[in-house]
Scaffold this motif. Structure first.
Motif, PDB file in Angstrom:
ATOM      1  N   CYS A  12      54.871  38.892  34.774  1.00 52.53           N
ATOM      2  CA  CYS A  12      53.597  38.173  34.741  1.00 52.53           C
ATOM      3  C   CYS A  12      52.476  39.171  34.436  1.00 52.53           C
ATOM      4  CB  CYS A  12      53.354  37.478  36.073  1.00 52.53           C
ATOM      5  SG  CYS A  12      53.052  38.583  37.464  1.00 52.53           S
ATOM      6  N   ALA A  13      51.291  38.647  34.156  1.00 51.92           N
ATOM      7  CA  ALA A  13      50.156  39.505  33.814  1.00 51.92           C
ATOM      8  C   ALA A  13      49.797  40.439  34.957  1.00 51.92           C
ATOM      9  CB  ALA A  13      48.960  38.637  33.433  1.00 51.92           C
ATOM     10  N   ALA A  14      49.899  39.950  36.188  1.00 52.70           N
ATOM     11  CA  ALA A  14      49.559  40.776  37.345  1.00 52.70           C
ATOM     12  C   ALA A  14      50.503  41.971  37.461  1.00 52.70           C
ATOM     13  CB  ALA A  14      49.616  39.930  38.610  1.00 52.70           C
ATOM     14  N   CYS A  15      51.771  41.711  37.346  1.00 55.17           N
ATOM     15  CA  CYS A  15      52.743  42.800  37.480  1.00 55.17           C
ATOM     16  C   CYS A  15      52.645  43.780  36.315  1.00 55.17           C
ATOM     17  CB  CYS A  15      54.150  42.230  37.607  1.00 55.17           C
ATOM     18  SG  CYS A  15      54.399  41.348  39.166  1.00 55.17           S
ATOM     19  N   LYS A  16      52.332  43.272  35.123  1.00 55.47           N
ATOM     20  CA  LYS A  16      52.126  44.168  33.984  1.00 55.47           C
ATOM     21  C   LYS A  16      50.943  45.082  34.232  1.00 55.47           C
ATOM     22  CE  LYS A  16      53.949  41.772  29.955  1.00 55.47           C
ATOM     23  NZ  LYS A  16      53.604  41.166  28.654  1.00 55.47           N
ATOM     24  N   LEU A  17      49.824  44.496  34.665  1.00 55.07           N
ATOM     25  CA  LEU A  17      48.617  45.281  34.877  1.00 55.07           C
ATOM     26  C   LEU A  17      48.785  46.268  36.033  1.00 55.07           C
ATOM     27  CD1 LEU A  17      45.622  45.495  33.843  1.00 55.07           C
ATOM     28  CD2 LEU A  17      45.039  44.182  35.880  1.00 55.07           C
ATOM     29  N   LEU A  18      49.450  45.821  37.082  1.00 53.62           N
ATOM     30  CA  LEU A  18      49.643  46.673  38.257  1.00 53.62           C
ATOM     31  C   LEU A  18      50.847  47.599  38.107  1.00 53.62           C
ATOM     32  CD1 LEU A  18      48.910  43.958  40.958  1.00 53.62           C
ATOM     33  CD2 LEU A  18      47.354  45.714  40.090  1.00 53.62           C
ATOM     34  N   ARG A  33      50.440  34.030  33.499  1.00 48.91           N
ATOM     35  CA  ARG A  33      51.525  34.314  32.555  1.00 48.91           C
ATOM     36  C   ARG A  33      51.312  35.672  31.889  1.00 48.91           C
ATOM     37  NH1 ARG A  33      55.708  31.386  33.626  1.00 48.91           N
ATOM     38  NH2 ARG A  33      55.327  29.179  33.667  1.00 48.91           N
ATOM     39  N   SER A  34      52.319  36.196  31.272  1.00 49.97           N
ATOM     40  CA  SER A  34      52.216  37.511  30.629  1.00 49.97           C
ATOM     41  C   SER A  34      51.148  37.521  29.536  1.00 49.97           C
ATOM     42  CB  SER A  34      53.565  37.933  30.063  1.00 49.97           C
ATOM     43  OG  SER A  34      54.012  36.990  29.109  1.00 49.97           O
ATOM     44  N   SER A  35      50.849  36.368  28.962  1.00 52.23           N
ATOM     45  CA  SER A  35      49.818  36.291  27.924  1.00 52.23           C
ATOM     46  C   SER A  35      48.402  36.232  28.506  1.00 52.23           C
ATOM     47  CB  SER A  35      50.063  35.067  27.040  1.00 52.23           C
ATOM     48  OG  SER A  35      50.014  33.889  27.832  1.00 52.23           O
ATOM     49  N   ASP A  36      48.281  36.102  29.820  1.00 49.63           N
ATOM     50  CA  ASP A  36      46.973  36.015  30.482  1.00 49.63           C
ATOM     51  C   ASP A  36      46.530  37.356  31.061  1.00 49.63           C
ATOM     52  OD1 ASP A  36      46.861  33.286  29.977  1.00 49.63           O
ATOM     53  OD2 ASP A  36      47.808  32.764  31.887  1.00 49.63           O
ATOM     54  N   LEU A  37      46.856  38.435  30.393  1.00 49.99           N
ATOM     55  CA  LEU A  37      46.567  39.767  30.917  1.00 49.99           C
ATOM     56  C   LEU A  37      45.063  39.995  31.089  1.00 49.99           C
ATOM     57  CD1 LEU A  37      47.977  42.359  31.810  1.00 49.99           C
ATOM     58  CD2 LEU A  37      47.730  43.217  29.493  1.00 49.99           C
ATOM     59  N   ILE A  38      44.257  39.585  30.129  1.00 50.77           N
ATOM     60  CA  ILE A  38      42.806  39.796  30.214  1.00 50.77           C
ATOM     61  C   ILE A  38      42.218  38.975  31.361  1.00 50.77           C
ATOM     62  CG2 ILE A  38      40.625  39.459  28.994  1.00 50.77           C
ATOM     63  CD1 ILE A  38      42.153  40.133  26.403  1.00 50.77           C
ATOM     64  N   THR A  39      42.700  37.752  31.520  1.00 43.88           N
ATOM     65  CA  THR A  39      42.211  36.895  32.605  1.00 43.88           C
ATOM     66  C   THR A  39      42.505  37.539  33.953  1.00 43.88           C
ATOM     67  OG1 THR A  39      42.568  34.922  31.280  1.00 43.88           O
ATOM     68  CG2 THR A  39      42.370  34.608  33.652  1.00 43.88           C
ATOM     69  N   PHE A  40      43.738  38.002  34.145  1.00 46.26           N
ATOM     70  CA  PHE A  40      44.064  38.631  35.418  1.00 46.26           C
ATOM     71  C   PHE A  40      43.293  39.930  35.600  1.00 46.26           C
ATOM     72  CE2 PHE A  40      46.301  41.477  38.267  1.00 46.26           C
ATOM     73  CZ  PHE A  40      46.321  40.688  39.401  1.00 46.26           C
ATOM     74  N   ALA A  41      43.090  40.684  34.537  1.00 44.23           N
ATOM     75  CA  ALA A  41      42.340  41.940  34.653  1.00 44.23           C
ATOM     76  C   ALA A  41      40.923  41.678  35.166  1.00 44.23           C
ATOM     77  CB  ALA A  41      42.297  42.655  33.311  1.00 44.23           C
ATOM     78  N   LYS A  42      40.295  40.615  34.696  1.00 42.85           N
ATOM     79  CA  LYS A  42      38.948  40.263  35.165  1.00 42.85           C
ATOM     80  C   LYS A  42      38.975  39.837  36.630  1.00 42.85           C
ATOM     81  CE  LYS A  42      37.275  38.918  30.617  1.00 42.85           C
ATOM     82  NZ  LYS A  42      36.821  37.808  29.764  1.00 42.85           N
ATOM     83  N   GLU A  66      44.130  25.208  40.641  1.00 44.66           N
ATOM     84  CA  GLU A  66      42.670  25.031  40.625  1.00 44.66           C
ATOM     85  C   GLU A  66      41.974  26.250  41.232  1.00 44.66           C
ATOM     86  OE1 GLU A  66      40.787  22.739  39.096  1.00 44.66           O
ATOM     87  OE2 GLU A  66      42.706  22.059  38.299  1.00 44.66           O
ATOM     88  N   THR A  67      42.586  26.839  42.240  1.00 45.10           N
ATOM     89  CA  THR A  67      42.024  28.045  42.845  1.00 45.10           C
ATOM     90  C   THR A  67      41.997  29.177  41.838  1.00 45.10           C
ATOM     91  OG1 THR A  67      42.860  27.367  45.006  1.00 45.10           O
ATOM     92  CG2 THR A  67      42.284  29.690  44.744  1.00 45.10           C
ATOM     93  N   VAL A  68      43.089  29.348  41.103  1.00 46.74           N
ATOM     94  CA  VAL A  68      43.162  30.392  40.080  1.00 46.74           C
ATOM     95  C   VAL A  68      42.141  30.123  38.977  1.00 46.74           C
ATOM     96  CG1 VAL A  68      44.628  31.364  38.271  1.00 46.74           C
ATOM     97  CG2 VAL A  68      45.523  31.067  40.576  1.00 46.74           C
ATOM     98  N   ASN A  69      42.002  28.864  38.562  1.00 45.95           N
ATOM     99  CA  ASN A  69      41.009  28.532  37.532  1.00 45.95           C
ATOM    100  C   ASN A  69      39.598  28.868  38.008  1.00 45.95           C
ATOM    101  OD1 ASN A  69      43.082  27.566  35.941  1.00 45.95           O
ATOM    102  ND2 ASN A  69      42.685  25.426  36.407  1.00 45.95           N
ATOM    103  N   SER A  70      39.309  28.565  39.274  1.00 44.94           N
ATOM    104  CA  SER A  70      37.991  28.872  39.835  1.00 44.94           C
ATOM    105  C   SER A  70      37.765  30.378  39.913  1.00 44.94           C
ATOM    106  CB  SER A  70      37.846  28.274  41.231  1.00 44.94           C
ATOM    107  OG  SER A  70      37.833  26.884  41.172  1.00 44.94           O
ATOM    108  N   LEU A  71      38.773  31.102  40.371  1.00 47.85           N
ATOM    109  CA  LEU A  71      38.651  32.557  40.452  1.00 47.85           C
ATOM    110  C   LEU A  71      38.435  33.168  39.071  1.00 47.85           C
ATOM    111  CD1 LEU A  71      41.433  33.407  43.051  1.00 47.85           C
ATOM    112  CD2 LEU A  71      38.957  33.599  43.386  1.00 47.85           C
ATOM    113  N   ALA A  72      39.153  32.660  38.084  1.00 52.90           N
ATOM    114  CA  ALA A  72      39.015  33.185  36.722  1.00 52.90           C
ATOM    115  C   ALA A  72      37.605  32.922  36.188  1.00 52.90           C
ATOM    116  CB  ALA A  72      40.056  32.554  35.800  1.00 52.90           C
ATOM    117  N   TYR A  73      37.082  31.726  36.427  1.00 52.29           N
ATOM    118  CA  TYR A  73      35.729  31.414  35.965  1.00 52.29           C
ATOM    119  C   TYR A  73      34.695  32.263  36.701  1.00 52.29           C
ATOM    120  CZ  TYR A  73      31.363  29.083  35.040  1.00 52.29           C
ATOM    121  OH  TYR A  73      30.065  28.836  34.683  1.00 52.29           O
ATOM    122  N   GLU A  74      34.819  32.353  38.016  1.00 52.19           N
ATOM    123  CA  GLU A  74      33.865  33.136  38.790  1.00 52.19           C
ATOM    124  C   GLU A  74      33.900  34.609  38.398  1.00 52.19           C
ATOM    125  OE1 GLU A  74      33.596  32.391  43.025  1.00 52.19           O
ATOM    126  OE2 GLU A  74      34.423  30.385  42.700  1.00 52.19           O
ATOM    127  N   ALA A  75      35.075  35.138  38.139  1.00 49.98           N
ATOM    128  CA  ALA A  75      35.191  36.531  37.710  1.00 49.98           C
ATOM    129  C   ALA A  75      34.525  36.734  36.351  1.00 49.98           C
ATOM    130  CB  ALA A  75      36.664  36.943  37.655  1.00 49.98           C
TER     131      ALA A  75
END
Length: 164
Positions: A12-18, A33-42, A66-75
């Protein structure tokens, strides 16, 4: 972010980044997902992976997307506006909405004047007749709690409610 779809063999994007091995029980995998690397980085930059992990663990599974969507938008917004974040965006949109409602009231009043209506009333007046005729809320109802019509003071004081 597509939710609970079967995962491919990639991390996943988190494990790739970390830079860690993604396990089948990874809490981030269904949402980043692995394609959401920029989203997780933010999200990681603003909230931290550990905090996001704890938060997702406390949220019921059906609300996690929905929590993840909110966190992504807030970030995203917090990175664009580090001081005010979402509140700045909301206050800016609220101010723009008030300005547009005022402009609409002025335009409708001018239209009434050109259509031959004899009772001329300013759009800033608290005229319930004009409001009913124009299908508008009286402009005074759009005023802020302290009676002012400007949001500028509230943009710099986050302790105050920016609008009604």
């Amino acid at each position: 972010m597509r939710g609970h779809e079967p995962r491919s063999s990639s991390s996943c994007a988190a494990c790739k980044l970390l830079k860690r091995r993604c396990t089948p029980t990874c809490i981030f995998a269904p949402y980043f997902r692995s394609s959401d690397l920029i989203t997780f980085a933010k999200v990681h930059k603003v909230f931290g992976a550990s905090n996001v992990s704890k938060l997702l663990g406390e949220v019921p599974e059906e609300q996690r997307q929905e929590t993840v969507n909110s966190l992504a938008y807030e970030a995203e917004v917090r990175l664009k506006d580090p001081v005010y974040g979402c509140i700045g965006a909301i206050a800016s949109l609220q101010k723009k909405m008030l300005e547009l409602q005022h402009d609409l009231a002025v335009a409708r009043t001018r239209l009434l004047a050109h259509s031959g209506v004899t009772n001329q009333v300013s759009p800033l007046d608290d005229s319930p007749e004009l409001a009913a005729f124009l299908d508008l809320v009286p402009y005074s109802d759009l005023m802020l709690l302290d009676g002012s019509t400007s949001l500028d003071a509230y943009l710099y004081d986050l302790g105050q409610p920016p609008f009604v």
